[in-house]
Design an enzyme around this catalytic site. Structure first.
Site, PDB file in Angstrom:
ATOM      1  N   SER A   1       0.853  -1.198   0.000  1.00 48.66           N
ATOM      2  CA  SER A   1       0.000   0.000   0.000  1.00 48.66           C
ATOM      3  C   SER A   1       0.880   1.236   0.000  1.00 48.66           C
ATOM      4  CB  SER A   1      -0.874   0.010   1.255  1.00 48.66           C
ATOM      5  OG  SER A   1      -1.501   1.264   1.396  1.00 48.66           O
TER       6      SER A   1
ATOM      7  N   TYR B   1      -1.186  -0.279  10.376  1.00 50.10           N
ATOM      8  CA  TYR B   1      -1.356  -0.858   9.029  1.00 50.10           C
ATOM      9  C   TYR B   1      -0.194  -0.434   8.131  1.00 50.10           C
ATOM     10  CZ  TYR B   1      -3.376  -1.210   4.265  1.00 50.10           C
ATOM     11  OH  TYR B   1      -3.596  -1.466   2.936  1.00 50.10           O
TER      12      TYR B   1
HETATM   13  P1  NAP Z   1     -11.211  -6.389   1.029  1.00 48.62           P
HETATM   14  O1  NAP Z   1     -12.144  -5.943  -0.047  1.00 48.62           O
HETATM   15  O2  NAP Z   1     -11.508  -6.027   2.442  1.00 48.62           O
HETATM   16  O3  NAP Z   1     -11.048  -7.977   0.901  1.00 48.62           O
HETATM   17  C1  NAP Z   1     -10.244  -8.644   1.826  1.00 48.62           C
HETATM   18  C2  NAP Z   1     -10.029 -10.079   1.409  1.00 48.62           C
HETATM   19  O4  NAP Z   1      -9.131 -10.675   2.362  1.00 48.62           O
HETATM   20  C3  NAP Z   1     -11.297 -10.921   1.451  1.00 48.62           C
HETATM   21  O5  NAP Z   1     -11.172 -11.949   0.500  1.00 48.62           O
HETATM   22  C4  NAP Z   1     -11.300 -11.501   2.860  1.00 48.62           C
HETATM   23  O6  NAP Z   1     -11.993 -12.736   2.976  1.00 48.62           O
HETATM   24  C5  NAP Z   1      -9.803 -11.713   3.053  1.00 48.62           C
HETATM   25  N1  NAP Z   1      -9.426 -11.682   4.460  1.00 48.62           N
HETATM   26  C6  NAP Z   1      -9.574 -10.660   5.328  1.00 48.62           C
HETATM   27  N2  NAP Z   1      -9.120 -11.017   6.535  1.00 48.62           N
HETATM   28  C7  NAP Z   1      -8.702 -12.296   6.437  1.00 48.62           C
HETATM   29  C8  NAP Z   1      -8.163 -13.236   7.341  1.00 48.62           C
HETATM   30  N3  NAP Z   1      -7.995 -12.968   8.649  1.00 48.62           N
HETATM   31  N4  NAP Z   1      -7.833 -14.458   6.880  1.00 48.62           N
HETATM   32  C9  NAP Z   1      -8.038 -14.759   5.587  1.00 48.62           C
HETATM   33  N5  NAP Z   1      -8.536 -13.932   4.671  1.00 48.62           N
HETATM   34  C10 NAP Z   1      -8.878 -12.711   5.107  1.00 48.62           C
HETATM   35  O7  NAP Z   1      -9.725  -5.860   0.759  1.00 48.62           O
HETATM   36  P2  NAP Z   1      -9.069  -5.190  -0.560  1.00 48.62           P
HETATM   37  O8  NAP Z   1      -9.355  -3.735  -0.531  1.00 48.62           O
HETATM   38  O9  NAP Z   1      -9.388  -5.996  -1.765  1.00 48.62           O
HETATM   39  O10 NAP Z   1      -7.512  -5.335  -0.183  1.00 48.62           O
HETATM   40  C11 NAP Z   1      -6.671  -6.338  -0.754  1.00 48.62           C
HETATM   41  C12 NAP Z   1      -5.234  -5.937  -0.448  1.00 48.62           C
HETATM   42  O11 NAP Z   1      -4.960  -4.667  -1.049  1.00 48.62           O
HETATM   43  C13 NAP Z   1      -4.940  -5.772   1.046  1.00 48.62           C
HETATM   44  O12 NAP Z   1      -3.663  -6.277   1.354  1.00 48.62           O
HETATM   45  C14 NAP Z   1      -4.969  -4.265   1.236  1.00 48.62           C
HETATM   46  O13 NAP Z   1      -4.179  -3.863   2.334  1.00 48.62           O
HETATM   47  C15 NAP Z   1      -4.414  -3.792  -0.090  1.00 48.62           C
HETATM   48  N6  NAP Z   1      -4.756  -2.415  -0.408  1.00 48.62           N
HETATM   49  C16 NAP Z   1      -6.062  -2.056  -0.586  1.00 48.62           C
HETATM   50  C17 NAP Z   1      -6.353  -0.721  -0.885  1.00 48.62           C
HETATM   51  C18 NAP Z   1      -7.760  -0.250  -1.090  1.00 48.62           C
HETATM   52  O14 NAP Z   1      -7.982   0.989  -1.118  1.00 48.62           O
HETATM   53  N7  NAP Z   1      -8.731  -1.128  -1.242  1.00 48.62           N
HETATM   54  C19 NAP Z   1      -5.304   0.231  -1.001  1.00 48.62           C
HETATM   55  C20 NAP Z   1      -3.996  -0.195  -0.805  1.00 48.62           C
HETATM   56  C21 NAP Z   1      -3.738  -1.507  -0.520  1.00 48.62           C
HETATM   57  P3  NAP Z   1     -13.609 -12.760   3.333  1.00 48.62           P
HETATM   58  O15 NAP Z   1     -14.310 -12.181   2.115  1.00 48.62           O
HETATM   59  O16 NAP Z   1     -13.940 -14.200   3.497  1.00 48.62           O
HETATM   60  O17 NAP Z   1     -13.806 -11.922   4.544  1.00 48.62           O
END
Ligand code: NAP
Length: 254
Positions: free
Chosen positions: A149, A163
């Site tokens: 991130s 984070y």
């Molecule tokens: P998200 O929509 O919240 O999805 C999270 C995913 O991770 C879901 O598949 C969830 O499974 C799984 N997960 C969460 N906690 C878990 C745990 N304890 N054990 C196993 N699986 C778990 O997140 P996202 O926005 O797609 O983020 C994906 C990555 O991108 C992350 O590393 C995040 O830090 C990074 N990122 C995101 C953003 C943003 O703005 N979205 C920006 C920078 C970086 P369930 O569906 O079963 O709960």
């Protein structure tokens, strides 16, 4: 005779039930990967993504794993190898932010869970994947992508410093592992998304974060998951055969 499936990439993606992980899964399926997809609790959404990937021709193994449980996490790579005979790649995608707020208000329990999912689970998975893929251990090489991130560099003041710390640790994993395992055929890279439209913001207590941040993004909008997936797909492609230790920022100019 060589089975066509022997030449396909076999890639593990954590947190593939929704958001960025789901988009990566669909993109890599379209690019010809077989997939091991993990999720924590959203079974129906994970099933739907797995079906979509299968309709693109991917063989898919779906695993329910809470990455905060490191013993359960340690079963993922062996399960993948048991199913497909080998793995060629890993995407450490699953991540959690904790609640948005001051550093002084974040509980240590929340940071403990956050570091398990964002840092310790990737250590467990990356070690197991490299031990299988490294050419000095009988492997055929491979590729690892860590989803970090922009927070790793900004520090995310007033938002979620723990984070940001966890993502800085993930960046160090890419830097160190790319140097240590480059000689044995394993490339390790980072993709650093900027604010992207997913449910992670609602979980952090700020569902409208993408719209609120848009005026401070040079491109004046948040990203979409498929725009992050494109960078990951590049890193698994033949075009990236000499790319290791890189950090691709996909953040609309930030
Ligand atoms: P998200 O929509 O919240 O999805 C999270 C995913 O991770 C879901 O598949 C969830 O499974 C799984 N997960 C969460 N906690 C878990 C745990 N304890 N054990 C196993 N699986 C778990 O997140 P996202 O926005 O797609 O983020 C994906 C990555 O991108 C992350 O590393 C995040 O830090 C990074 N990122 C995101 C953003 C943003 O703005 N979205 C920006 C920078 C970086 P369930 O569906 O079963 O709960």
């Amino acid at each position: 005779m060589t089975d066509a499936t022997d030449t396909r990439q076999v890639t593990i993606i954590t947190g593939a039930s929704r958001g960025i992980g789901a988009a990566i899964a669909e993109r890599l399926a379209a690019d010809g990967h077989d997939l091991v997809l993990t999720y924590r609790e959203r079974r129906d959404e994970a099933d739907a993504i797995a079906r979509r990937c299968a309709s693109s021709g991917a063989r898919v193994l779906l695993l329910q794993v809470d990455l905060a449980d490191l013993e359960a996490t340690a079963t993922v790579v062996p399960a993948a190898i048991a199913e497909f005979g080998r793995i060629t790649g890993l995407v450490n995608n699953a991540g959690i932010t904790g609640r948005i707020g001051s550093f002084l208000d974040a509980s240590l329990e929340e940071s403990d869970g956050l570091f398990r999912v964002n840092v310790l689970a990737p250590i467990v998975l990356t070690r197991a994947a490299i031990a299988h893929m490294a050419t000095d251990r009988g492997g055929a090489g491979g590729s690892i992508v860590n989803i970090s991130s922009g927070a790793a560099r900004s520090g995310a003041p007033n938002t979620y410093i723990p984070y940001a710390m966890s993502k800085a640790a993930l960046n160090a994993l890419t830097t160190g592992a790319s140097k240590e395992f480059g000689p044995v055929g394993v490339r390790v890279n980072t993709v650093s998304p900027g604010t992207t439209h997913t449910e992670i913001h609602a979980a952090a207590g700020r569902p409208n974060a993408p719209e609120e941040r848009a005026p401070n993004i040079p491109m004046r909008r948040a990203g979409e998951p498929h725009e992050i997936a494109g960078a990951v797909a590049y890193l698994f492609s033949a075009d990236a055969s000499y790319t290791s230790g890189a950090d691709i920022r996909v953040a609309g100019g930030n």
